[in-house]
Design a protein around this motif. Structure first.
Motif, PDB file in Angstrom:
ATOM      1  N   LEU A 298       0.898  -1.257   0.153  1.00 54.70           N
ATOM      2  CA  LEU A 298      -0.163   0.056   0.075  1.00 54.70           C
ATOM      3  C   LEU A 298       0.737   1.369   0.118  1.00 54.70           C
TER       4      LEU A 298
ATOM      5  N   LEU B  52      -4.225   5.998   4.633  1.00 58.62           N
ATOM      6  CA  LEU B  52      -5.312   5.435   3.916  1.00 58.62           C
ATOM      7  C   LEU B  52      -6.593   5.718   4.575  1.00 58.62           C
TER       8      LEU B  52
ATOM      9  N   ASN C 140      -5.354   9.648   1.587  1.00 61.52           N
ATOM     10  CA  ASN C 140      -5.675   8.974   0.334  1.00 61.52           C
ATOM     11  C   ASN C 140      -7.224   8.373   0.500  1.00 61.52           C
TER      12      ASN C 140
ATOM     13  N   TRP D 269       3.453   9.337   4.026  1.00 60.23           N
ATOM     14  CA  TRP D 269       2.373   8.635   5.059  1.00 60.23           C
ATOM     15  C   TRP D 269       1.355   9.957   5.665  1.00 60.23           C
TER      16      TRP D 269
ATOM     17  N   SER E 262       0.791   4.185  -2.752  1.00 62.40           N
ATOM     18  CA  SER E 262       0.307   5.584  -2.462  1.00 62.40           C
ATOM     19  C   SER E 262       1.709   6.545  -2.642  1.00 62.40           C
TER      20      SER E 262
ATOM     21  N   PHE F 296       1.389  13.012  -8.945  1.00 63.95           N
ATOM     22  CA  PHE F 296       0.886  14.357  -9.160  1.00 63.95           C
ATOM     23  C   PHE F 296       1.815  15.019  -9.364  1.00 63.95           C
TER      24      PHE F 296
ATOM     25  N   GLN G  81      -9.415   8.985  -5.515  1.00 62.90           N
ATOM     26  CA  GLN G  81      -8.133   8.767  -6.225  1.00 62.90           C
ATOM     27  C   GLN G  81      -7.757   7.317  -6.598  1.00 62.90           C
ATOM     28  N   LEU G  82      -8.270   6.489  -5.348  1.00 63.23           N
ATOM     29  CA  LEU G  82      -7.714   5.219  -5.062  1.00 63.23           C
ATOM     30  C   LEU G  82      -8.849   4.142  -4.943  1.00 63.23           C
TER      31      LEU G  82
ATOM     32  N   LEU H 203      -0.655   4.896   7.495  1.00 65.68           N
ATOM     33  CA  LEU H 203      -0.004   5.427   5.939  1.00 65.68           C
ATOM     34  C   LEU H 203      -0.838   6.286   5.130  1.00 65.68           C
TER      35      LEU H 203
ATOM     36  N   LEU I 256       1.365   7.122  -6.297  1.00 68.04           N
ATOM     37  CA  LEU I 256       0.077   7.969  -6.573  1.00 68.04           C
ATOM     38  C   LEU I 256       0.403   9.660  -6.465  1.00 68.04           C
TER      39      LEU I 256
ATOM     40  N   ASN J 159       0.144  12.415   4.069  1.00 67.07           N
ATOM     41  CA  ASN J 159      -0.864  12.839   3.079  1.00 67.07           C
ATOM     42  C   ASN J 159      -2.258  11.662   3.134  1.00 67.07           C
TER      43      ASN J 159
END
Lengths: 221, 221
Positions: free
Chosen positions: A207, B118, B93, B89, A211, A218, B156-157, B116, A214, B91
């Motif tokens: 994961l 998520l 998502n 980690w 990310s 950008f 996005q994910l 992370l 991802l 940011n």
DNA sequence: TAGATTGTTAATCGATTAACAATC
DNA sequence: TAGATTGTTAATCGATTAACAATC
């Protein structure tokens, strides 16, 4: 064909992990062909489906010992059979699972693993609330019994879905119980004797890599 | 440092998947050091824990931009911080998950992924019995709504835990919805436009490779 | 036969490892 | 200073890819 002595992570007899991972994916595609009544297939077609080039498919398939006919390609049925035989999907492996959390529960309920010969026969946990209960038909036992039971039942395969903090201790107990191969879902590298076969399944790293890419896509368009 | 344009599977800016996978594992070890009050660490020590050689650790760490001091090593705290920053980690998502079966349920409940960044905000399924219910606090919605909602919420994910048969169709809907990265647990190669980032998590292949090695270690002792 | 496809050997590419220089 | 450790450049190794021969 060269036979290495080394047993662990990498090559055991020339085949790479990458090839070993692709074979089941070929297999899946081949079954869809079979279900559509298609009996012959070429490497180009498989490659098209797998996003890889024909020669790579051919190399991978050669490990299974199958032979094709120039111009005609391979027999779908034969290919399916030789992949299954090569990967040993007919042999049953009894396994213990340690860590009956969310992920452990999911694996216990994943019937499709039986297609690959996996039979998870018991789960282990340290949580008194879970011990004695039954998850997807498998009893949850106290983790203290793992080693002894593994030995008594000659279990070869252990699955670790325990939190990282306990993973090493669980692994040690599995090894004490004579387990020879470990499927490890804890996000760390276990310290193991060299003869133990290890397959890491690190969802965190996976994961995290995703990310990262991802975010990067950008930043650099 | 070279910047590639290619976005997909492989290198995006020089760092390999292998390195990207090791970094979180270093991170875990470093936190255990921190918790034990250790403030300095050398590559040899990390390597010892990770079963790899010091120079590999050094190469990996260099991607994060951290610098060490000869003779002293690296600062544990600084290292932890630079790995976290590099991997992004911090940011967040937002993600959609498709396929609320055993595995999907497990991922929905896996709080540690929030470390992370998520956040799985919704689950999708085609089973009318599941739709409308709530799993680990997340609503299960009909899969037909996925694309539109993803677009509306700028997701996005996407995470695919649907069976192989439905995986491609789910992926297509995710792409229609503007999703840019897919974490795919279905045991096949998805056909995707080249700009989509894909991370395959093929438990079948992994298990299959493991049991192949296990069988092989009996045949060739 | 001609053409498509398999099978195999050689070249390329990238990751890992080794060697060595720099520095605290 | 001496020794340990980082940082960097070169060599090795293995997987992928290309080139080509064999065959139906």
């Amino acid at each position: 064909m060269s036979i290495d002595i080394q047993i662990s992570n990498t090559a055991v007899s020339g085949i790479s992990d990458a090839s070993l991972f692709r074979l089941p994916q070929y297999h899946y595609f081949l079954t869809t062909l079979r279900d559509r009544g298609i009996t012959k297939v070429s490497c180009s077609l498989i490659g098209q489906e797998m996003n890889c080039i024909p020669v790579q498919v051919r190399k991978d398939l050669q490990f299974t010992g199958v032979v094709g006919k120039p111009k005609t390609g391979y027999s779908v049925a034969e290919l399916i059979h030789s992949i299954e035989t090569f990967l040993g999907w007919n042999n049953t492996n009894q396994a213990f699972l340690a860590g009956a959390g969310n992920l452990g529960t999911a694996l216990l309920g994943h019937e499709r693993f039986t297609n690959l010969g996996l039979r998870i026969v018991a789960a282990f946990d340290s949580d008194p609330l879970k011990i004695g209960s039954s998850i997807h038909g498998k009893t949850v036992l106290p983790v203290e019994c793992l080693a002894e039971l593994a030995q008594r039942m000659s279990i070869q395969l252990g699955i670790i879905t325990a939190p990282a903090e306990y993973a090493q201790s669980v692994a040690d107990q599995m090894i004490r119980g004579g387990i020879r191969a470990i499927w490890n879902f804890a996000p760390l590298r276990l310290k193991l004797p060299p003869h133990i076969i290890i397959q890491n399944e690190d969802l965190y790293s996976s994961l995290s890599a995703l990310s990262w890419k991802l975010a990067r896509c950008f930043r650099t368009p």
